[in-house]
Scaffold this active site. Structure first.
Site, PDB file in Angstrom:
ATOM      1  N   GLY A 148       0.843  -1.177   0.000  1.00 48.35           N
ATOM      2  CA  GLY A 148       0.000   0.000   0.000  1.00 48.35           C
ATOM      3  C   GLY A 148       0.888   1.240   0.000  1.00 48.35           C
ATOM      4  O   GLY A 148       1.969   1.237   0.604  1.00 48.35           O
ATOM      5  N   CYS A 149       0.459   2.303  -0.674  1.00 47.63           N
ATOM      6  CA  CYS A 149       1.299   3.507  -0.744  1.00 47.63           C
ATOM      7  C   CYS A 149       1.463   4.163   0.626  1.00 47.63           C
ATOM      8  O   CYS A 149       2.556   4.625   0.982  1.00 47.63           O
ATOM      9  CB  CYS A 149       0.755   4.494  -1.770  1.00 47.63           C
ATOM     10  SG  CYS A 149      -1.004   4.878  -1.605  1.00 47.63           S
ATOM     11  N   ASN A 150       0.390   4.192   1.422  1.00 46.59           N
ATOM     12  CA  ASN A 150       0.497   4.716   2.782  1.00 46.59           C
ATOM     13  C   ASN A 150       1.408   3.827   3.628  1.00 46.59           C
ATOM     14  O   ASN A 150       2.236   4.320   4.409  1.00 46.59           O
ATOM     15  CB  ASN A 150      -0.880   4.780   3.448  1.00 46.59           C
ATOM     16  CG  ASN A 150      -1.813   5.776   2.796  1.00 46.59           C
ATOM     17  OD1 ASN A 150      -1.385   6.676   2.094  1.00 46.59           O
ATOM     18  ND2 ASN A 150      -3.107   5.615   3.018  1.00 46.59           N
TER      19      ASN A 150
END
EC number: 1.2.1.38
Length: 342
Positions: A148-150
């Site tokens: 996930g980018c976060n």
């Protein structure tokens, strides 16, 4: 002729970003592009900024010719990749950009995503795609699960500190600001300009964001004990970028030293001099992650800020970096473009 790749789900933001990056790759060729909702269209119709490129016409997944393809990027929506990847030829290398294979435990997947996994045998095979920390496993993998980018942003700030034992594992707070492209390209009321512009809002507060499953999995494995961080994301009116402000209990000099040592040999993760903080605008359009550390006014606490472009280092750039390793290519090929400023 270079390595031949296909992109499934090429009409979304991550699919378009993959095409943009691969266009500058010295030894990779796009052999096929799929997008069920846009099948039959030219890529230039879906993404006019790619008009100058000679690209295959979009097809449905079923019609996509994968003969002679060395690797597939799967940029499909969450919960869609499972069945598609299970149906691909067994020897084909795959980099999945969705959330479908990030969690190793089927029960953890059910808990965070509210459904049973459709391909649990592949779930256990997949290698977690945070390149700098799983490099050897990725080189040998057939299936890599993009993070996930976060989750990637928070991990770049914290993994070296957990490994070095320089912070209190029970007092970690991640306050994160995310640009709107991280929510995908489909139409959603809360992402309309009038709903989003001139403001910002927290979402999935109180421990409900699905990327917490990745934090739980990765941080607990590193520490050899359960680690539960506080994490609140905020949606901001920007197209690209993630900024994570991380609050920890630890000596700031030791925190900075641990980060600097961990990333000393890394091309795409840069630790700023002590006291300097990064900005989203300094990594926009690039595969770089910048990290800064400052002293908190309360002794024994440190503030860490990590930034990256969610579509590049947080997703498609990470995917290409992993694909390069899987194909035995230069890890940074196609990824050394300078950030766009202003």
């Amino acid at each position: 002729m270079g390595e031949r790749v296909a992109i499934l789900g090429a009409s979304g933001y991550t699919g378009g970003e993959l095409v943009r990056l691969i266009a500058g790759h010295p030894s990779m060729e796009i052999a096929a592009l799929s997008a069920n909702s846009k099948a039959g269209l030219a890529m230039s119709t879906v993404f006019p900024h790619l008009r100058h490129l000679d690209l295959p016409r979009l097809t449905t997944i079923e019609e996509t010719d994968l003969s002679g393809v060395d690797l597939v990027f799967c940029a499909l929506p969450h919960a869609t990749s499972q069945a598609v990847i299970a149906g691909l030829p067994e020897g084909l290398k795959v980099v999945d950009l969705s959330a479908d294979f990030r969690l190793r435990d089927p029960e953890a997947y059910r808990r965070w995503y509210g459904k049973e996994h459709a391909a649990p045998e592949l779930q256990t095979e997949a290698v977690y795609g945070l390149t700098e920390f799983y490099r050897d496993e990725i080189r040998a993998a057939r299936l890599v699960a993009g993070t996930g980018c976060n989750a990637a942003t928070g991990q770049y700030a914290l993994r070296p500190l957990i490994s070095a034992g320089v912070i209190d594992l029970d007092r970690i707070v991640i306050d994160l600001k995310a640009a709107v492209s991280g929510a995908g390209r489909s139409l959603k009321e809360n992402l309309l300009h009038a709903e989003l512009s001139e403001g910002a809002h927290a979402y999935a507060a109180g421990g409900t964001h699905r990327h917490l499953g990745e934090f739980d999995q990765e941080f607990s494995a590193l520490a050899g004990r359960e680690v539960r961080v506080q994490f609140t994301p905020h949606l901001i009116p920007a197209n690209r970028g993630i900024l994570a402000t991380v609050y920890v209990d630890g000596n700031p000099a030791e925190v900075h030293a641990a980060l600097a040592a961990a990333y000393a040999g890394e091309e795409f993760v840069l630790v700023l001099p002590e006291g300097e903080l990064p900005s989203i605008r300094h990594v926009r359009g690039s595969n770089y992650c910048h990290i800064g550390v400052v002293d908190d006014r309360i002794p024994g606490r440190a503030v860490i800020v990590a930034v990256l472009d969610n579509l590049a280092k947080g997703s498609s750039g990470q995917a290409l970096q992993n694909a390069n390793l899987m194909l035995g290519l230069d890890e940074g090929a196609g990824l050394r473009g300078v950030p766009v400023f202003p």
